[in-house]
Design a protein around this motif. Structure first.
Motif, PDB file in Angstrom:
ATOM      1  N   ILE A 117       0.859  -1.186   0.000  1.00 46.14           N
ATOM      2  CA  ILE A 117       0.000   0.000   0.000  1.00 46.14           C
ATOM      3  C   ILE A 117       0.894   1.234   0.000  1.00 46.14           C
ATOM      4  N   LEU A 118       0.947   1.907  -1.130  1.00 42.33           N
ATOM      5  CA  LEU A 118       1.767   3.110  -1.243  1.00 42.33           C
ATOM      6  C   LEU A 118       1.084   4.313  -0.609  1.00 42.33           C
ATOM      7  N   GLY A 119      -0.236   4.304  -0.621  1.00 42.75           N
ATOM      8  CA  GLY A 119      -0.986   5.424  -0.061  1.00 42.75           C
ATOM      9  C   GLY A 119      -2.475   5.151  -0.157  1.00 42.75           C
ATOM     10  N   ASP A 120      -3.277   6.117   0.240  1.00 40.15           N
ATOM     11  CA  ASP A 120      -4.725   5.995   0.147  1.00 40.15           C
ATOM     12  C   ASP A 120      -5.167   6.069  -1.313  1.00 40.15           C
ATOM     13  N   PRO A 121      -6.335   5.523  -1.636  1.00 39.63           N
ATOM     14  CA  PRO A 121      -6.865   5.698  -2.993  1.00 39.63           C
ATOM     15  C   PRO A 121      -6.936   7.187  -3.345  1.00 39.63           C
ATOM     16  N   TYR A 122      -6.606   7.522  -4.558  1.00 40.38           N
ATOM     17  CA  TYR A 122      -6.613   8.931  -4.939  1.00 40.38           C
ATOM     18  C   TYR A 122      -6.939   9.098  -6.412  1.00 40.38           C
ATOM     19  N   GLN A 123      -7.363  10.292  -6.749  1.00 42.41           N
ATOM     20  CA  GLN A 123      -7.605  10.681  -8.133  1.00 42.41           C
ATOM     21  C   GLN A 123      -6.594  11.749  -8.510  1.00 42.41           C
ATOM     22  N   LEU A 124      -5.977  11.568  -9.646  1.00 43.59           N
ATOM     23  CA  LEU A 124      -4.903  12.452 -10.081  1.00 43.59           C
ATOM     24  C   LEU A 124      -5.335  13.211 -11.319  1.00 43.59           C
ATOM     25  N   ILE A 125      -5.293  14.531 -11.258  1.00 45.14           N
ATOM     26  CA  ILE A 125      -5.583  15.332 -12.449  1.00 45.14           C
ATOM     27  C   ILE A 125      -4.415  15.179 -13.403  1.00 45.14           C
TER      28      ILE A 125
END
Length: 283
Positions: free
Chosen positions: A247-255
């Motif tokens: 797990i690199l980080g929380d789920p995210y949305q990237l522009i």
């Protein structure tokens, strides 16, 4: 409020070189070219110089002088903008990586040279498939990808592709994100037991980049499905010894840098140990 001001200040620092270059290009470069060529040709040449050379070089310099210190979640463009999320890792030698991906149906991308770029442009114009078409350079560990693979699919600018960067890791005990040598910036890393950190994504057409109007590929928003595709293909060929999810980080949305584009991910990286590799991390 302070964090917001800080973010805006950083964005302005990155944007400032581009503004300066555009100003001097319009003031100095364009008039020189325009005095010798027709307007249409002058505008095109000025656009190519500014969009593809001057602005990327200036912003890249800013990124080199002020490199990020945090754990990377994605690779970046040559001028330092966020690009494809990191979502897959493969443990093995370079030869094992190439052999496994080719057995799974992937084609190793040709080097990014003027000749191969010309072949890519010609194949696109003639609607022909170029199985080993070069991919653009993206950066991780302070360097461009070490190797890339792709699977062409019908449609202009459409293909599955994945870039890999080699690094080392602490291979005693269970693999963890803290055990990966994220700051290993030396090029041409060699060894019998490397971790190939990858960013897999799906090209679904062409579009323009927001900040410099370069023409580039449009990426499908769901990058997680490309990770699952590679894992499924390698398992189908019985090439997988074991898999660990980091797990690199929380789920995210990237522009995304592409106009009206965005990417989303669950923040996980599947690390695959190939059969016959020397990986000894515990489950």
């Amino acid at each position: 409020m302070i964090q917001y001001i800080g973010r805006q200040a950083k964005r302005f620092v990155v944007l400032l070189p581009g503004i300066i270059i555009v100003y001097f290009s319009v003031r100095n470069v364009f008039p020189v070219i325009d005095s010798h060529l027709p307007d249409s040709v002058s505008i095109f040449i000025t656009y190519v110089l500014v969009a593809y050379i001057f602005i990327p070089a200036a912003i890249r310099l800013v990124r080199i002088l002020f490199p990020p210190k945090h754990l990377p979640l994605y690779c970046v463009t040559p001028d330092g903008f966020a690009s494809d999320p990191l979502n897959i890792g493969i443990i093995g030698t370079r030869r094992q990586l190439i052999s496994a991906m080719e057995k799974a149906g992937w084609h190793m991308a040709d080097p990014h040279s003027p000749r191969n770029v010309a072949r890519l442009v010609a194949s696109t114009a003639l609607h022909r498939i170029y199985k080993n078409a070069p991919v653009s350079s993206l950066y991780l560990f302070g360097r461009k990808q070490d190797v890339a693979f792709e699977i062409p699919i019908p449609g202009i600018g459409s293909r599955h592709h994945v870039r890999f960067w080699a690094t080392t890791y602490h291979n005693k005990g269970r693999l963890s994100i803290q055990g990966i040598h994220w700051q290993h910036r030396r090029a041409h890393i060699q060894g019998d037991n490397l971790l190939w950190v990858g960013a897999a994504s799906l090209d679904v057409g062409l579009n323009v980049i927001r900040h410099n109007l370069q023409v580039t590929h449009m990426i499908h928003p769901d990058t997680d499905q490309e990770r699952e595709l590679i894992l499924k293909q390698l398992r189908k060929e019985s090439l997988v010894a074991k898999v660990q999810t980091l797990i690199l980080g929380d789920p995210y949305q990237l522009i995304n840098r592409v106009w009206r584009g965005y990417l989303q991910t669950d923040g996980k990286m599947a690390v695959i140990s190939l059969k016959n590799s020397q990986a000894n991390f515990k489950r």
